[in-house]
Design an enzyme around this catalytic site. Structure first.
Site, PDB file in Angstrom:
ATOM      1  N   GLU B 177      35.846  34.549 -64.989  1.00  0.00           N
ATOM      2  CA  GLU B 177      34.584  35.049 -65.539  1.00  0.00           C
ATOM      3  C   GLU B 177      34.820  36.200 -66.524  1.00  0.00           C
ATOM      4  OE1 GLU B 177      31.961  35.671 -62.199  1.00  0.00           O
ATOM      5  OE2 GLU B 177      32.385  33.682 -61.421  1.00  0.00           O
ATOM      6  N   HIS B 380      23.340  25.831 -49.542  1.00  0.00           N
ATOM      7  CA  HIS B 380      24.141  26.917 -50.106  1.00  0.00           C
ATOM      8  C   HIS B 380      25.075  27.506 -49.056  1.00  0.00           C
ATOM      9  CE1 HIS B 380      24.841  31.128 -51.686  1.00  0.00           C
ATOM     10  NE2 HIS B 380      25.353  30.338 -52.590  1.00  0.00           N
ATOM     11  N   HIS B 381      26.340  27.607 -49.401  1.00  0.00           N
ATOM     12  CA  HIS B 381      27.366  28.204 -48.539  1.00  0.00           C
ATOM     13  C   HIS B 381      28.144  29.251 -49.310  1.00  0.00           C
ATOM     14  CE1 HIS B 381      27.644  24.242 -45.986  1.00  0.00           C
ATOM     15  NE2 HIS B 381      26.631  24.998 -45.608  1.00  0.00           N
ATOM     16  N   GLU B 382      27.768  30.505 -49.165  1.00  0.00           N
ATOM     17  CA  GLU B 382      28.599  31.571 -49.725  1.00  0.00           C
ATOM     18  C   GLU B 382      29.651  31.914 -48.681  1.00  0.00           C
ATOM     19  OE1 GLU B 382      29.003  33.192 -52.716  1.00  0.00           O
ATOM     20  OE2 GLU B 382      30.743  33.827 -51.534  1.00  0.00           O
ATOM     21  N   HIS B 460      31.031  27.293 -56.858  1.00  0.00           N
ATOM     22  CA  HIS B 460      31.056  28.510 -57.681  1.00  0.00           C
ATOM     23  C   HIS B 460      32.261  29.350 -57.297  1.00  0.00           C
ATOM     24  CE1 HIS B 460      27.073  28.602 -59.892  1.00  0.00           C
ATOM     25  NE2 HIS B 460      27.247  27.371 -59.461  1.00  0.00           N
ATOM     26  N   GLU B 461      32.708  30.165 -58.241  1.00  0.00           N
ATOM     27  CA  GLU B 461      34.010  30.827 -58.132  1.00  0.00           C
ATOM     28  C   GLU B 461      35.053  29.799 -57.673  1.00  0.00           C
ATOM     29  OE1 GLU B 461      31.448  32.150 -55.982  1.00  0.00           O
ATOM     30  OE2 GLU B 461      30.662  32.893 -57.848  1.00  0.00           O
ATOM     31  N   GLU B 479      31.224  26.253 -61.319  1.00  0.00           N
ATOM     32  CA  GLU B 479      31.073  27.382 -62.233  1.00  0.00           C
ATOM     33  C   GLU B 479      32.404  27.507 -62.988  1.00  0.00           C
ATOM     34  OE1 GLU B 479      28.887  31.677 -61.630  1.00  0.00           O
ATOM     35  OE2 GLU B 479      30.612  31.258 -60.374  1.00  0.00           O
ATOM     36  N   GLU B 485      24.091  34.255 -65.066  1.00  0.00           N
ATOM     37  CA  GLU B 485      23.941  35.435 -64.209  1.00  0.00           C
ATOM     38  C   GLU B 485      24.394  36.716 -64.904  1.00  0.00           C
ATOM     39  OE1 GLU B 485      26.326  34.528 -60.829  1.00  0.00           O
ATOM     40  OE2 GLU B 485      28.204  34.680 -61.933  1.00  0.00           O
TER      41      GLU B 485
END
Lengths: 691, 691
Positions: B177, B380-382, B460-461, B479, B485
């Site tokens: 990023e 969603h799983h962070e 993501h990440e 991502e 964002e």
């Protein structure tokens, strides 16, 4: 995603953790304060203030291991010991004879909150102009056997606002030989140390390390936000470091100063954090000036290898010895004297013999001839980075030199792939970073072997300097940055600001064999072309004035200084050459008087055991009119100032040669006005009137 | 020292080695030619020409191992096999339905000249618009047991003259990023792939890899001169990769094109170099558009954690589902629904439960409600980078979603220290790069577990995309670059040129969940302030025009596209919102029509199984008047062009909102003139007249 959000919250968490268990230690004058703590997750941290301002925000400490549980969180802090030093000691050679060591020390333990036998100590020493800390990891049940460090977690979180950094990239093939970059803190990537910063308020910082022994060199990489993270050079077999507990890391050092010259004046910290001289009587380590058979190879008019242009012949060397003796030089370096230069040596260091000379170089005769003339032959060992081949021959090679009266050896670690080749007992080749644990070990092996034979080492393509010259005073100089050679063939050559950055970065770590004194600043026909330069570019212009070349002898400290140009170029210009003949290389005292990183620097040094002073000033591509107060001179005494300055119309780009040489009487109450040309400099010799 | 000299000589040595044993393979049209050889030292090399010009100079191949003898020199080359392909295959979803695979293949062996059992194969496939090669290392006596790769020696030596590079740094905390940098080749450091180059003559290259499986990701670092060297992400335990022979590496890919759009049009190479679909029937993988409870958290007006601003409540979610159903969206993403967000989750992923929802979020009720409305809840799983905690709960977590009819999960790997946390069986934590071997393995584990439950993953990440969506079509997006964002809180936010660089760099590797569609381009009172943003900065301006936000739906390919802004912001601007409602996310064909890296891009795409076309154009900070020939339309047919373009006075910096929406009749012979504002863009829907 969410990175800045986290960063903000994370910082708060760290900052908010300052608690009852914080431990502080201040410098003797009280302005520099280090606070040790743990954050909410029990991570060891430290922070630094200078004159009440934060210069290092709460920053993590710790390390991780491949097979063992790391030191990183769930730890508690306990004070173990405090001490203070106020001492001085004498260097055998150096920027100053007497080094003061005044610091306060705090020794703490960070223990696992659930198992207090899992622990490491942190020893912190705070000086008035910087601080150092190191990890001391005791023997313990949870660190049995071989310990592989996969990550040292040391951070240096600098204030972000308007912080400027001067740096060269690390972990690239070419060791330390890069043009320095000046960028905002947030734009640096992975960088070598010393790396230097100017904070928004004007405070200057430089981060480096001291006493790099049995460990891998530390570079810094930019983490989230403004976090600089330790990034150790990996070993060829993967981990950063392999050792056994107990062990100590090198000192992590932060120099702090109110201005840029303060960094230069604060470098004793690196020596003070190293162990005392381990070699006993080192009167055989001899500072001095030398000439060499070397620049011709860089110009492409001579060759290292054999053939019609071979530089290292008996005849050529005797001629240089004659000139050296006539003009008071103590040594003559000869490169390309030994077998091995004719093959693809840069691909394969196995080709080099360190005991067999080329047939046209009679080493016995040359060494004798030099001795008779009061000059020493300086040895040369290009290893091409093959440390195994060098180590195999090392004893015989140093034995030969000892027998011939060669007291200094320039070593070289040019490595085509950028890494040092080490061949294991199984015959498998390993490629090690120039600042990895294997390289660190190799250089100390060489130093010890050389010391046994009263030989000093001048390492090119070295590991960086971390003050080990205190412990091993026969590590007399080294390269480790772009030197004059880049002015022979660099595309681009060193920019005018290069030598106005080096004193605030590379030179903080110790002496550099920059090899100044180029008098022929423009290429001549026949240089930079085949056969010596297959595919090479034409030689570029040197980007300094002539007067600046003289100033470098004062500005860039080294106990051995080369007059790098060809004898005939000095013969053409005897007047400026007089300064090179006069300038000493060993000092009673050194003082950085003025300057800004990347703009200019003014340094004064007094001859060791003498009364005469020398002053050097260099500027970047901007011309400057400097006023230099001479308050460092002895009060009430008259000195003759022999001034070598840029002459009318001098300019690095258009007209490098004009030089004005003049004498004036001055006293300590006077101010010397020194006009510096664009890319120029000035050199001044200050000799007290007799009586 | 002597570096340039060596570099020049070294290059000559390599170049001069082309000999009788050279092996060539050309692309089907013959313009792209790969030559395999060995140099004087028996080092394996390859070189590439395009239209007769050298685009990759002789470059080394090979690898080194920790405990075994490496493949690097003393090798001979032998041809083993040749093949050719001329096929096409159908994607389940993608930029185009039918992918052509035309290439010539050469398989060679490099053998130790003294022991022919020590060997590796190199498989080379040359397409018309790029090439790939991989190492295939057979089982052999000298590679018994675990093999630790310490260095892959692959080089990419590009012509140096006037070569420009677009890159982001690698091996830093923040994965991918970063704002892209544009520099001369010689100024890049260690960079992620895809990294894109424009050679002096205008040829465009991009280097990346395909089929990254059971290996570590490859970054590139600049070696001597212009040598880009493979730099694999290290494992936490030190080596780059650990595996056993036989093994294959990922494909090293070089895209080659005459111009910048050619790179975009050549990306099928990554799919063609991956294995076919391993999942069988994947009709359950559903492209679509989605809304979410997400942007409010980035604005700081809602929170992931519980409390009065908690975003993921049953009530809030139902309201978004209502809006989604009304406007034809297929999904609603809800972040912050599960237990764990209230602690220091970014420090400690252990806090997250993936099965327990917050009390104010009735997941059963919400999922039912969505299903009744023809909308799907998106999971969603962070993980906060704690892959061990995630893997422990993975089966139960996916089981829950399967039962609830959740067919897509957005995963997150925010990791405070920048690395993924893996806890071994001995309880010791290891920290792994996002593109290291452990991360690569983790993502494939997640994909396989999800596929068994007919769930698709939007990571993501992530680790970078290497075309594995062909083999695992449930890897629906990811991502892996700066997305929208950063426009909520980035300091700085994405610059205007960001989305004019992405199509030529990051997007070459595959779909990106950029989450465009921000309609409120200026901050409002209350955003970017506590409590959601402790210590945060005020929200910055978004650096695009409104029309550009629409264009991103066409320019930045993803089979799932978010309309990222708040429902109320779309309700305020129904006219431009119509384009988001109309634009599909799955395509029959895609064509990059025009552009220059970092300046602008124009892309046209046809709806999969439909006749309507969509065109997107974005520019950097410069305004432009584009003329776009519509030759891609079906000849002889009339289309209504619904044009959404920057209105009078629009400017990303001063006035982002003006948008002109207009209709025209066009045919394939027409040229559409599209005026783009500074930082602006245009989106066009082209619908054929009926009959």
């Amino acid at each position: 995603m969410k990175t800045l959000l986290l960063s903000a919250a994370g910082t708060l968490a760290l900052a908010g953790a300052a608690s009852a268990q914080d431990l502080e230690v201040a410098s003797p004058h009280g302005d520099l304060v280090v606070t040790l703590s743990t954050d909410g997750a029990g991570r060891p941290t430290y922070a630094v203030t200078f004159e009440g301002e934060t210069v290092v925000e709460p920053s993590q400490l710790g390390m991780r291991f491949a097979e063992h549980r790391g030191f990183q969180e769930g730890m508690v802090l306990e004070e173990k010991d405090r001490a203070a030093a106020d001492e001085s000691w004498e260097q055998p050679w150096g920027e100053r004879r007497i080094v003061e060591d005044r610091h306060n020390e705090l020794l703490v333990t960070f223990m696992d909150e659930e198992d207090e036998r899992r622990r490491f100590d942190l020893r912190v020493r705070v000086f008035d102009d910087g601080l150092g800390f190191r990890y001391e990891v005791p023997k313990q049940r949870s660190l049995r056997g071989e310990v592989a460090i996969t990550d040292e977690l040391t951070e240096f979180v600098l204030p972000e606002a308007d912080t400027t950094a001067w740096w060269i990239p690390a972990r690239m093939w070419n060791r330390y030989e890069y043009i320095y970059e000046e960028t905002p803190l947030g734009d640096i990537h992975t960088v070598h140390t010393p790396v230097t910063f100017e904070l928004g308020g004007g405070t200057h910082l430089s981060i480096h390390e001291a006493a790099l022994v049995d460990y891998s060199g530390m570079s810094l990489t930019l983490g989230r936000g403004n976090r600089l993270e330790a990034d150790l050079a990996p070993r060829a077999d993967g981990p950063k470091v392999k050792l056994e507990a107990p062990f100590e890391t090198p000192w992590r050092v932060i120099q702090v100063a109110e201005d840029a010259p303060g960094l230069i004046n604060g470098t004793d910290i690196y020596l003070n954090l190293n162990e005392p001289n381990a070699l006993g009587d080192v009167s055989w380590v001899e500072p001095g000036k030398y000439l060499g058979i070397w620049w011709g190879m860089h110009l492409g008019t001579q060759t290292w290898g054999s053939g019609p242009l071979h530089g290292a012949t008996t005849e050529n060397t005797k001629a240089v010895i004659d000139f050296a003796a006539e003009h008071g030089f103590s040594g003559v370096l000869v490169e390309g004297w030994n077998e091995g230069w004719d093959g693809d040596w840069y691909e394969n260091g196995d080709v080099f013999s360190f005991t067999e000379s080329y047939p046209d170089f009679d080493i016995e005769e040359v060494a004798d001839y030099a001795r008779q003339k009061g000059v020493r032959l300086i040895g040369h060992h290009e290893t091409s980075g093959n440390i195994t081949n060098y180590e195999k021959q090392m004893e015989a090679a140093y034995d030969l030199y000892e027998r011939l009266g060669v007291a200094q050896v320039k070593t070289g670690y040019v490595a085509d792939g950028g890494e040092l080749k080490r061949v294991g007992e199984d015959g498998v080749a390993h490629y090690e970073y120039h600042d990895g644990q294997a390289a660190v070990e190799h250089h100390l092996t060489a130093l010890r072997e050389a010391a046994e034979r009263e030989i000093s080492i001048n390492t090119h393509e070295p590991v960086k300097d971390t003050g080990l010259r205190r412990t091993y005073p026969n590590w007399i100089s080294r390269e480790g940055a772009r030197g004059s050679e880049y002015d022979a063939w660099g595309q681009p050559p060193n920019p005018p600001e290069h030598t106005a950055i080096l004193p605030y970065t590379r030179m903080l770590s110790g002496p550099m064999d920059y090899t100044p004194g180029i008098f022929k600043l423009r290429p001549e026909a026949g240089e930079g072309s085949p056969p010596a330069y297959p595919g090479g570019e034409p030689r570029p212009d040197v980007r300094t004035t002539l007067a600046k070349q003289l100033a470098l002898y004062v500005v860039l400290y080294s106990p051995i200084q080369m007059a790098a140009d060809l004898v005939e170029h000095y013969e053409e210009k005897p007047e400026p050459f007089q300064f090179i003949k006069d300038v000493p290389t060993d000092w009673e005292e050194s003082i950085a008087l003025a300057g800004e990183v990347g703009d200019y620097v003014v340094i004064a040094r007094q001859r060791r055991g003498g009364e005469d002073w020398y002053l050097g000033a260099v500027t970047d591509e901007e011309g400057r009119a400097l006023d230099v107060p001479l308050g460092f001179l002895e009060e009430g005494r008259t000195y003759t100032a022999e001034i070598y300055r840029d002459g009318e119309g001098a300019d690095w780009e258009t007209n490098p040669y004009p030089i004005a040489i003049e004498s004036r009487e001055v006293t300590s109450g006077d101010t010397l006005d020194l006009p510096l040309a664009p890319g120029g400099g000035a050199a001044v010799r200050l000799v007290p009137a007799q009586g």
